[in-house]
Design a protein around this motif. Sequence first.
Motif, PDB file in Angstrom:
ATOM      1  N   ALA A 286      25.640  58.318  45.091  1.00 49.85           N
ATOM      2  CA  ALA A 286      25.076  59.612  44.696  1.00 49.85           C
ATOM      3  C   ALA A 286      23.890  59.981  45.581  1.00 49.85           C
ATOM      4  N   LEU A 287      23.094  58.985  45.946  1.00 50.50           N
ATOM      5  CA  LEU A 287      21.921  59.234  46.778  1.00 50.50           C
ATOM      6  C   LEU A 287      22.326  59.710  48.167  1.00 50.50           C
ATOM      7  N   ARG A 288      23.369  59.106  48.713  1.00 50.92           N
ATOM      8  CA  ARG A 288      23.859  59.538  50.037  1.00 50.92           C
ATOM      9  C   ARG A 288      24.318  60.991  49.997  1.00 50.92           C
ATOM     10  N   SER A 289      25.008  61.355  48.919  1.00 45.30           N
ATOM     11  CA  SER A 289      25.479  62.735  48.806  1.00 45.30           C
ATOM     12  C   SER A 289      24.324  63.705  48.613  1.00 45.30           C
ATOM     13  N   LEU A 290      23.334  63.305  47.836  1.00 49.15           N
ATOM     14  CA  LEU A 290      22.176  64.175  47.605  1.00 49.15           C
ATOM     15  C   LEU A 290      21.436  64.487  48.898  1.00 49.15           C
ATOM     16  N   LEU A 291      21.393  63.534  49.804  1.00 54.72           N
ATOM     17  CA  LEU A 291      20.673  63.750  51.061  1.00 54.72           C
ATOM     18  C   LEU A 291      21.321  64.836  51.914  1.00 54.72           C
ATOM     19  N   ARG A 292      22.575  65.160  51.605  1.00 52.89           N
ATOM     20  CA  ARG A 292      23.251  66.252  52.318  1.00 52.89           C
ATOM     21  C   ARG A 292      23.101  67.574  51.571  1.00 52.89           C
ATOM     22  N   GLN A 293      22.313  67.547  50.472  1.00 52.01           N
ATOM     23  CA  GLN A 293      22.117  68.741  49.655  1.00 52.01           C
ATOM     24  C   GLN A 293      20.747  69.389  49.881  1.00 52.01           C
ATOM     25  N   ASP A 294      20.095  69.059  50.980  1.00 57.56           N
ATOM     26  CA  ASP A 294      18.805  69.641  51.344  1.00 57.56           C
ATOM     27  C   ASP A 294      17.757  69.478  50.233  1.00 57.56           C
ATOM     28  N   PRO A 295      17.487  68.232  49.805  1.00 56.63           N
ATOM     29  CA  PRO A 295      16.517  68.042  48.726  1.00 56.63           C
ATOM     30  C   PRO A 295      15.076  68.009  49.244  1.00 56.63           C
ATOM     31  N   ASP A 296      14.136  68.349  48.389  1.00 54.93           N
ATOM     32  CA  ASP A 296      12.717  68.140  48.679  1.00 54.93           C
ATOM     33  C   ASP A 296      12.201  66.909  47.950  1.00 54.93           C
ATOM     34  N   VAL A 297      12.599  66.790  46.673  1.00 55.29           N
ATOM     35  CA  VAL A 297      12.166  65.662  45.845  1.00 55.29           C
ATOM     36  C   VAL A 297      13.407  65.024  45.223  1.00 55.29           C
ATOM     37  N   ILE A 298      13.464  63.689  45.289  1.00 54.07           N
ATOM     38  CA  ILE A 298      14.577  62.955  44.692  1.00 54.07           C
ATOM     39  C   ILE A 298      14.012  61.928  43.722  1.00 54.07           C
ATOM     40  N   MET A 299      14.514  61.945  42.493  1.00 50.92           N
ATOM     41  CA  MET A 299      14.159  60.904  41.539  1.00 50.92           C
ATOM     42  C   MET A 299      15.354  59.984  41.359  1.00 50.92           C
ATOM     43  N   VAL A 300      15.168  58.695  41.645  1.00 45.28           N
ATOM     44  CA  VAL A 300      16.216  57.692  41.478  1.00 45.28           C
ATOM     45  C   VAL A 300      15.884  56.897  40.223  1.00 45.28           C
ATOM     46  N   GLY A 301      16.808  56.890  39.265  1.00 40.97           N
ATOM     47  CA  GLY A 301      16.526  56.248  37.982  1.00 40.97           C
ATOM     48  C   GLY A 301      16.011  54.836  38.110  1.00 40.97           C
TER      49      GLY A 301
ATOM     50  N   ILE B  13      15.833  51.444  41.283  1.00 38.84           N
ATOM     51  CA  ILE B  13      16.272  50.773  42.510  1.00 38.84           C
ATOM     52  C   ILE B  13      16.769  49.393  42.105  1.00 38.84           C
ATOM     53  N   ARG B  14      18.104  49.216  42.166  1.00 44.25           N
ATOM     54  CA  ARG B  14      18.702  47.980  41.661  1.00 44.25           C
ATOM     55  C   ARG B  14      19.194  47.048  42.766  1.00 44.25           C
ATOM     56  N   ASP B  15      19.518  47.607  43.930  1.00 50.89           N
ATOM     57  CA  ASP B  15      20.153  46.776  44.945  1.00 50.89           C
ATOM     58  C   ASP B  15      19.658  47.150  46.330  1.00 50.89           C
ATOM     59  N   ASP B  16      20.109  46.375  47.298  1.00 53.61           N
ATOM     60  CA  ASP B  16      19.680  46.533  48.686  1.00 53.61           C
ATOM     61  C   ASP B  16      20.046  47.914  49.226  1.00 53.61           C
ATOM     62  N   GLU B  17      21.270  48.378  48.931  1.00 54.57           N
ATOM     63  CA  GLU B  17      21.722  49.650  49.500  1.00 54.57           C
ATOM     64  C   GLU B  17      20.911  50.827  48.962  1.00 54.57           C
ATOM     65  N   THR B  18      20.688  50.846  47.639  1.00 53.28           N
ATOM     66  CA  THR B  18      19.889  51.930  47.052  1.00 53.28           C
ATOM     67  C   THR B  18      18.469  51.909  47.608  1.00 53.28           C
ATOM     68  N   ALA B  19      17.899  50.717  47.759  1.00 49.85           N
ATOM     69  CA  ALA B  19      16.539  50.595  48.285  1.00 49.85           C
ATOM     70  C   ALA B  19      16.461  51.114  49.713  1.00 49.85           C
ATOM     71  N   ARG B  20      17.440  50.749  50.551  1.00 50.72           N
ATOM     72  CA  ARG B  20      17.420  51.173  51.957  1.00 50.72           C
ATOM     73  C   ARG B  20      17.593  52.687  52.092  1.00 50.72           C
ATOM     74  N   ILE B  21      18.495  53.268  51.310  1.00 45.73           N
ATOM     75  CA  ILE B  21      18.690  54.713  51.383  1.00 45.73           C
ATOM     76  C   ILE B  21      17.430  55.443  50.911  1.00 45.73           C
ATOM     77  N   SER B  22      16.777  54.910  49.865  1.00 46.90           N
ATOM     78  CA  SER B  22      15.536  55.516  49.366  1.00 46.90           C
ATOM     79  C   SER B  22      14.459  55.474  50.438  1.00 46.90           C
ATOM     80  N   VAL B  23      14.357  54.351  51.138  1.00 47.10           N
ATOM     81  CA  VAL B  23      13.368  54.218  52.217  1.00 47.10           C
ATOM     82  C   VAL B  23      13.671  55.208  53.338  1.00 47.10           C
ATOM     83  N   GLN B  24      14.936  55.282  53.728  1.00 44.61           N
ATOM     84  CA  GLN B  24      15.307  56.197  54.806  1.00 44.61           C
ATOM     85  C   GLN B  24      15.046  57.654  54.406  1.00 44.61           C
ATOM     86  N   ALA B  25      15.316  57.976  53.127  1.00 48.65           N
ATOM     87  CA  ALA B  25      15.067  59.340  52.657  1.00 48.65           C
ATOM     88  C   ALA B  25      13.588  59.674  52.740  1.00 48.65           C
ATOM     89  N   SER B  26      12.735  58.712  52.374  1.00 47.52           N
ATOM     90  CA  SER B  26      11.287  58.967  52.410  1.00 47.52           C
ATOM     91  C   SER B  26      10.788  59.104  53.841  1.00 47.52           C
TER      92      SER B  26
END
Length: 589
Positions: free
Chosen positions: A402-417, A419-432
């Motif tokens: 879901a996070l990967r798809s959101l990044l293609r939706q031109d977001p300004d602020v993303i709230m992730v319920g 961070i449970r795993d390596d992939e979610t953490a890495r995508i969150s870091v890259q998004a920031s």
Amino acid sequence: MPNPPAQAEMEKLDLLYEPDAQAQQPMRVEDVILRRGLVDNKQLDAARQVLVDAPGKTLGQALIETGALSENDLMNCVAEQYGLPFERLNRGMIAEEAFKLLPAEFIRRNLLLPLRMQGNMLIVATSDPANIFVLDETQRKAGRSISLVVATAADIRKVLDELSNGTTGANEVDSLIQDIAESDVEIMEEQAEDIPDLEQEAGESPVIRFVNYVIFNAVKEGASDIHIEPGEHNFKVRYRIDGILFDLMRPPQSLQPAVVSRLKIMANLDISERRLPQDGRIQAMIHGRHIDLRVSTLPLTTGEKAVIRILDNRSILIGLEKMGMDADTLAIFQKQIDRPHGIILVTGPTGSGKTTTLYSALRTMDGTSMNISTVEDPVEYHLAFANQVQVSDKIGLSFSAALRSLLRQDPDVIMVGEIRDDETARISVQASLTGHLVLSTLHTNDAPSSVTRLINIGVEPYLISASLNAVLAQRLIRCICPHCKGPATLTTEMTDFMVSQGLPTDKVFVGAGCDKCRKTGYAGRSGIFELLLIDDACRDLIVGNPSVTDLRRFCKERGMVSLRESGFAKVAAGVTTIDEILRVTEDAN
């Protein structure tokens, strides 16, 4: 020669053991056991070997574990060791006026039992006469001197279970629900499966009114969860209020299947499936208020258990300024959520208010000019100004997907319920790092531990250093009931501790317990917070992959207020008690 404070403390401890004024210095319990011939030296050596492998156990526990001694024999010996009487307990021995002198939560947590009054002295049964601090607290809460008898933990638990197992009969249920109408809880978009027997039983008017009463009363009492738990002869209905479970009633077991079936109908679940867990949602209107109810069922050996989470939108409308943050912490946190990019983490155990903090932070943002999106499991509250995505692992829609798809939706602020795993953490870091503000949660005990948790998940330290802006650790504490609030009596040890922390000792309060707070002394909750601000010096340290001990020491040296320090500031302000802060921050450093 003991100094005056120490002498006063010794006199206070002597008072706890009053029926035993002739008792001498306690001998070792193994001496009593050997003298009675209950075990031999070989069995004693075997128990000591258990202690080598499990140092947290007592010798008595080891003897019971090896089968050398029964709990009854052991507690007889403990009674002789301390010069106290030993008693076998039953429910008929409990005098109501004595039992009411101590809060039920305190009794069960410390496994002691008020038995009867002897003049103005309270007779208390305990399986741990060596625990001076609990006994001293017992005397303070009872407001009178106490005298001890020794009993087995099994006897105390059995009596407590019997006392709490008072059933609510059918006539009492009828009287409770007589003023509740079927329209008091209006279910929106209700759909039911066509299964005649269960549906007919669950659709009968008394069952509907009973379920409505349980939900209606829970909302009125401010409960966060309702537990409906099956038993052999009755079923329990319990509310979680201010983080603590309270018994409401114990209706006949015959009513329980119809109650669970009614909840399933309301939540659009399969009422014919009773072997598998199910999750659903109820949208209800109670006194003109929209209330969301999350229903979870679980098959047990005694029937189906149902837990209802009450989601009241009013809890996220309170604003950051009313959550209990001090002015400095609030100003810094507000400045961080106004930044255009980076990661802000909110940490703490389940039920510590992390989601409420994140939603309150999102509500301060301008949803008209910004694209605010969330990825949650589940979506707890609906936000009109945000695009909310419900995670569903069954169809492959994970946090990371879901996070990967959101990044293609031109977001300004993303709230992730979470961070449970390596992939979610890495995508969150890259998004920031690519110009987005990311808010999320972690399950850690304090703020500095969040950095090491991200490293352990698999995020490189230099990426954490570059992306992390702040970490807010938090807990929810119970506030003193304003209706029974009064000055606290501090022990010498606690007074010295308060003075060492630079806190006033004349402004410490407790709740005596009254009908308005269910005899607990607490009503309502507030937050305590530990805010770690990631500045340049901290970023340099994180790059070197520090241990959590080094990072915590560094943060404290630079002025970070710990959770416990934040809690004791609440004690000094008369908001809560010392006991509550020690309970809530037990796992925090």
